[in-house]
Write a protein that holds these residues in place. Structure first.
Motif, PDB file in Angstrom:
ATOM      1  N   ARG A  29       0.817  -1.211   0.000  1.00  0.00           N
ATOM      2  CA  ARG A  29       0.000   0.000   0.000  1.00  0.00           C
ATOM      3  C   ARG A  29       0.857   1.269   0.000  1.00  0.00           C
ATOM      4  N   GLY A  30       2.151   1.110   0.164  1.00  0.00           N
ATOM      5  CA  GLY A  30       3.036   2.277   0.188  1.00  0.00           C
ATOM      6  C   GLY A  30       3.149   2.936   1.541  1.00  0.00           C
ATOM      7  N   VAL A  31       2.760   2.227   2.602  1.00  0.00           N
ATOM      8  CA  VAL A  31       2.816   2.797   3.952  1.00  0.00           C
ATOM      9  C   VAL A  31       4.269   3.010   4.370  1.00  0.00           C
ATOM     10  N   SER A  32       4.601   4.219   4.766  1.00  0.00           N
ATOM     11  CA  SER A  32       5.960   4.523   5.229  1.00  0.00           C
ATOM     12  C   SER A  32       6.000   4.868   6.705  1.00  0.00           C
ATOM     13  N   LEU A  33       4.832   5.161   7.286  1.00  0.00           N
ATOM     14  CA  LEU A  33       4.766   5.548   8.695  1.00  0.00           C
ATOM     15  C   LEU A  33       3.562   4.878   9.343  1.00  0.00           C
ATOM     16  N   VAL A  34       3.754   4.356  10.543  1.00  0.00           N
ATOM     17  CA  VAL A  34       2.666   3.713  11.282  1.00  0.00           C
ATOM     18  C   VAL A  34       2.500   4.434  12.615  1.00  0.00           C
ATOM     19  N   GLY A  35       1.266   4.815  12.914  1.00  0.00           N
ATOM     20  CA  GLY A  35       0.947   5.427  14.194  1.00  0.00           C
ATOM     21  C   GLY A  35       0.356   4.391  15.123  1.00  0.00           C
ATOM     22  N   LEU A  36       0.986   4.174  16.263  1.00  0.00           N
ATOM     23  CA  LEU A  36       0.466   3.262  17.277  1.00  0.00           C
ATOM     24  C   LEU A  36      -0.406   4.073  18.232  1.00  0.00           C
ATOM     25  N   TYR A  37      -1.694   3.789  18.187  1.00  0.00           N
ATOM     26  CA  TYR A  37      -2.669   4.545  18.974  1.00  0.00           C
ATOM     27  C   TYR A  37      -3.043   3.723  20.209  1.00  0.00           C
ATOM     28  N   PHE A  38      -2.523   4.114  21.365  1.00  0.00           N
ATOM     29  CA  PHE A  38      -2.824   3.459  22.621  1.00  0.00           C
ATOM     30  C   PHE A  38      -4.014   4.173  23.253  1.00  0.00           C
ATOM     31  N   GLY A  39      -5.131   3.455  23.413  1.00  0.00           N
ATOM     32  CA  GLY A  39      -6.322   4.108  23.942  1.00  0.00           C
ATOM     33  C   GLY A  39      -7.404   3.123  24.286  1.00  0.00           C
ATOM     34  N   CYS A  40      -8.615   3.643  24.509  1.00  0.00           N
ATOM     35  CA  CYS A  40      -9.770   2.800  24.841  1.00  0.00           C
ATOM     36  C   CYS A  40     -11.011   3.466  24.270  1.00  0.00           C
ATOM     37  N   SER A  41     -12.151   2.818  24.436  1.00  0.00           N
ATOM     38  CA  SER A  41     -13.394   3.371  23.892  1.00  0.00           C
ATOM     39  C   SER A  41     -14.091   4.261  24.909  1.00  0.00           C
ATOM     40  N   PHE A  76      -4.516   0.485  16.271  1.00  0.00           N
ATOM     41  CA  PHE A  76      -5.090   0.672  17.605  1.00  0.00           C
ATOM     42  C   PHE A  76      -4.561  -0.410  18.543  1.00  0.00           C
ATOM     43  N   VAL A  77      -3.933   0.022  19.646  1.00  0.00           N
ATOM     44  CA  VAL A  77      -3.462  -0.893  20.691  1.00  0.00           C
ATOM     45  C   VAL A  77      -4.338  -0.629  21.905  1.00  0.00           C
ATOM     46  N   SER A  78      -5.301  -1.502  22.098  1.00  0.00           N
ATOM     47  CA  SER A  78      -6.394  -1.228  23.029  1.00  0.00           C
ATOM     48  C   SER A  78      -6.030  -1.492  24.483  1.00  0.00           C
ATOM     49  N   ALA A  79      -6.625  -0.664  25.355  1.00  0.00           N
ATOM     50  CA  ALA A  79      -6.530  -0.905  26.797  1.00  0.00           C
ATOM     51  C   ALA A  79      -7.768  -1.632  27.313  1.00  0.00           C
ATOM     52  N   GLU A  80      -8.662  -2.027  26.401  1.00  0.00           N
ATOM     53  CA  GLU A  80      -9.902  -2.699  26.813  1.00  0.00           C
ATOM     54  C   GLU A  80      -9.625  -4.058  27.444  1.00  0.00           C
ATOM     55  N   GLN A  81     -10.377  -4.368  28.494  1.00  0.00           N
ATOM     56  CA  GLN A  81     -10.264  -5.672  29.158  1.00  0.00           C
ATOM     57  C   GLN A  81     -11.345  -6.651  28.693  1.00  0.00           C
ATOM     58  N   GLU A  82     -12.421  -6.118  28.126  1.00  0.00           N
ATOM     59  CA  GLU A  82     -13.532  -6.954  27.666  1.00  0.00           C
ATOM     60  C   GLU A  82     -13.568  -6.964  26.141  1.00  0.00           C
ATOM     61  N   LYS A 106       0.410  -6.906  23.196  1.00  0.00           N
ATOM     62  CA  LYS A 106      -0.073  -5.596  23.629  1.00  0.00           C
ATOM     63  C   LYS A 106       0.753  -5.081  24.815  1.00  0.00           C
ATOM     64  N   LEU A 107       0.973  -5.939  25.801  1.00  0.00           N
ATOM     65  CA  LEU A 107       1.759  -5.536  26.965  1.00  0.00           C
ATOM     66  C   LEU A 107       3.197  -5.219  26.575  1.00  0.00           C
ATOM     67  N   LYS A 108       3.747  -5.987  25.644  1.00  0.00           N
ATOM     68  CA  LYS A 108       5.113  -5.724  25.195  1.00  0.00           C
ATOM     69  C   LYS A 108       5.207  -4.359  24.519  1.00  0.00           C
ATOM     70  N   LEU A 109       4.178  -3.997  23.762  1.00  0.00           N
ATOM     71  CA  LEU A 109       4.182  -2.691  23.105  1.00  0.00           C
ATOM     72  C   LEU A 109       4.093  -1.563  24.123  1.00  0.00           C
ATOM     73  N   TRP A 110       3.238  -1.720  25.125  1.00  0.00           N
ATOM     74  CA  TRP A 110       3.122  -0.699  26.167  1.00  0.00           C
ATOM     75  C   TRP A 110       4.470  -0.527  26.875  1.00  0.00           C
ATOM     76  N   ASN A 111       5.160  -1.630  27.131  1.00  0.00           N
ATOM     77  CA  ASN A 111       6.460  -1.552  27.798  1.00  0.00           C
ATOM     78  C   ASN A 111       7.545  -1.009  26.870  1.00  0.00           C
ATOM     79  N   ILE A 118      -3.032   7.162  28.683  1.00  0.00           N
ATOM     80  CA  ILE A 118      -3.770   7.149  27.422  1.00  0.00           C
ATOM     81  C   ILE A 118      -4.702   8.359  27.388  1.00  0.00           C
ATOM     82  N   PRO A 119      -5.028   8.830  26.171  1.00  0.00           N
ATOM     83  CA  PRO A 119      -4.573   8.323  24.878  1.00  0.00           C
ATOM     84  C   PRO A 119      -3.123   8.714  24.601  1.00  0.00           C
ATOM     85  N   SER A 120      -2.461   7.896  23.800  1.00  0.00           N
ATOM     86  CA  SER A 120      -1.089   8.161  23.393  1.00  0.00           C
ATOM     87  C   SER A 120      -0.933   7.717  21.943  1.00  0.00           C
TER      88      SER A 120
END
Length: 421
Positions: A29-41, A76-82, A106-111, A118-120
């Motif tokens: 797709r030509g993606v050169s940059l990825v944004g990791l969005y740490f958050g929840c709903s 999206f790297v979710s903080a959701e537990q459910e 997910k935990l490895k990414l947060w660390n 959040i949000p980050s």
């Protein structure tokens, strides 16, 4: 690209409609940059960011369609537990998500990225997996049209360029900082810990200057009004970015990925970072004997640096501090292993995945043992991962370098089974 991204994100992501998307497909797709969005709903801040990020992302998608490619992807790297909440959140998003079941990654990414709230939003290079910008929230606010894409780091001298204020009302050009150690101080009058640190920092500044060191502190205000800025700055004997220059203050926040205050970043005479933990160093070294505070591979756990336990996995060797030589011997035992790990990741331009501590016997250490439900044994070798609420314990009669190195290697290779904290 696929190899570097797969190492970070795994092989498969999930789209809003529940379809699996191969990470390797992003290259096509030509993606050169990825944004990791740490958050929840849930929660106002995440909801607000979600709306502005969707508009930001939509503009890039529109440009990509016109140009026949796609420069940016969000994950999206979710903080959701459910799982149901996670599904509802993902359906409402136009980008991709880390699979809910991949909780370990997910935990490895947060660390890995030291996400503390959040949000980050963290931008990484799609070809290397390396961090480009740690504070993507400011990118969305400051560059909504994406004119500065891909928002890579710039030299301190370039970001800070312009007039600075002196405490006496005079101005000077930022090039006056060249050749000096610089403490970039992110702080605000409304923040009680900031005001406490400022009082200590004023004395530290005086001692360092009296010792003949070329040292300056640059105040980057997070105050809520110019009057508050002026009142607070009147207590400081150093220089500041003018309060009205919000763009420059924001660029400095972006450059160092500031997520909370007070933060003191200490730079060498070339503008390279010596330590991001200037606050801890100042409080631990009141007489400033160790200035400019080059990081130590192994730290003695204290009340002032215990906050770093929340920044990611930490190896902590508990010892019997009634023996005066026990702590020093423990540091010497761990240090070669810590140096090896730090050097390995520095060569990859990454932060080390572990911090290293020696803990003696005091009230703070007792509280930590109680909180993490550790045995009273000493010596006791542990790895504590507060964000994952997990611990790894090596309770043996004698701690040797071979035991420590094997323990660390097994942890980094995901061979250890965690116990809950």
């Amino acid at each position: 690209m696929a190899g570097a991204l797969a190492e970070v994100l795994g092989e498969v992501l999930v789209s809003a409609d529940g379809e699996e998307v191969s990470v390797s497909a992003l290259a096509a797709r030509g993606v050169s940059l990825v944004g990791l969005y740490f958050g929840c709903s849930l929660g106002g801040p995440c909801a607000q960011l979600g709306a502005s990020l969707a508009a930001f992302y939509g503009r890039f998608r529109g440009e990509a369609a016109a140009a026949g490619g796609q420069r940016l992807e969000i994950v999206f790297v979710s903080a959701e537990q459910e799982q149901q909440q996670w599904q509802e959140a993902v359906r409402a998003m136009p980008w991709l998500a880390l699979p809910f079941a991949d909780k370990h990654r997910k935990l490895k990414l947060w660390n890995k990225y030291r996400v503390s709230n959040i949000p980050s939003l963290i931008f990484i290079d799609a070809s290397t997996g390396k961090v480009v910008c740690r504070n993507g929230l400011l990118v969305i606010r400051d560059d909504p049209e994406g004119l500065e894409f891909p928002w890579g780091p710039k030299p301190f001298s370039e970001v800070v360029a312009g007039p600075l204020l002196r405490y006496n009302g005079q101005t000077l050009d930022s090039n006056a900082l060249e050749g000096s150690y610089v403490g970039v101080y992110f702080s605000a009058h409304w923040c009680p810990p900031c005001r406490s640190l400022t009082r200590v920092l004023v004395e530290s500044y005086r001692k360092i200057k009296e010792a003949g060191q070329k040292f300056e502190i640059l105040f980057v205000s997070a105050d809520r009004s110019e009057d508050s800025f002026k009142q607070y700055f009147s207590e400081m004997p150093w220089v500041a970015v003018p309060y009205a220059d919000e763009a420059r203050r924001s660029r400095l926040n972006r450059l160092y990925g500031i997520q909370g205050i007070p933060t003191l970043i200490v730079l060498d005479s070339k503008g390279d970072v010596i330590t991001r933990q200037g606050r801890v160093e100042v409080l631990n070294d009141i007489e400033c004997h160790e200035f400019p505070w080059h990081p130590k591979p192994v730290l003695e756990l204290t009340d002032t640096n215990a906050v770093q336990l929340n920044e990611g996995p930490c190896l902590v060797l508990f010892v019997d501090s009634e023996d005066d030589g026990e702590s020093d011997a423990a540091k010497q035992l761990i240090q070669p292993i810590a140096e090896k790990i730090i050097a390995k990741y520095k060569a990859k331009e990454e932060e080390a995945p572990l911090l290293f501590f020696v803990a003696g016997e005091d009230d703070m250490t007792d509280s930590l043992r109680d909180y993490t439900n550790l045995p009273e044994a000493a010596p006791l070798l542990t790895i504590l991962d507060m964000s994952a609420r997990a611990k790894y314990v090596m309770d043996v009669e004698e701690i040797t370098p071979e035991i420590v190195e094997a323990f660390v290697s097994d942890f980094l290779a995901d061979k250890l089974k965690p116990e809950p904290i």
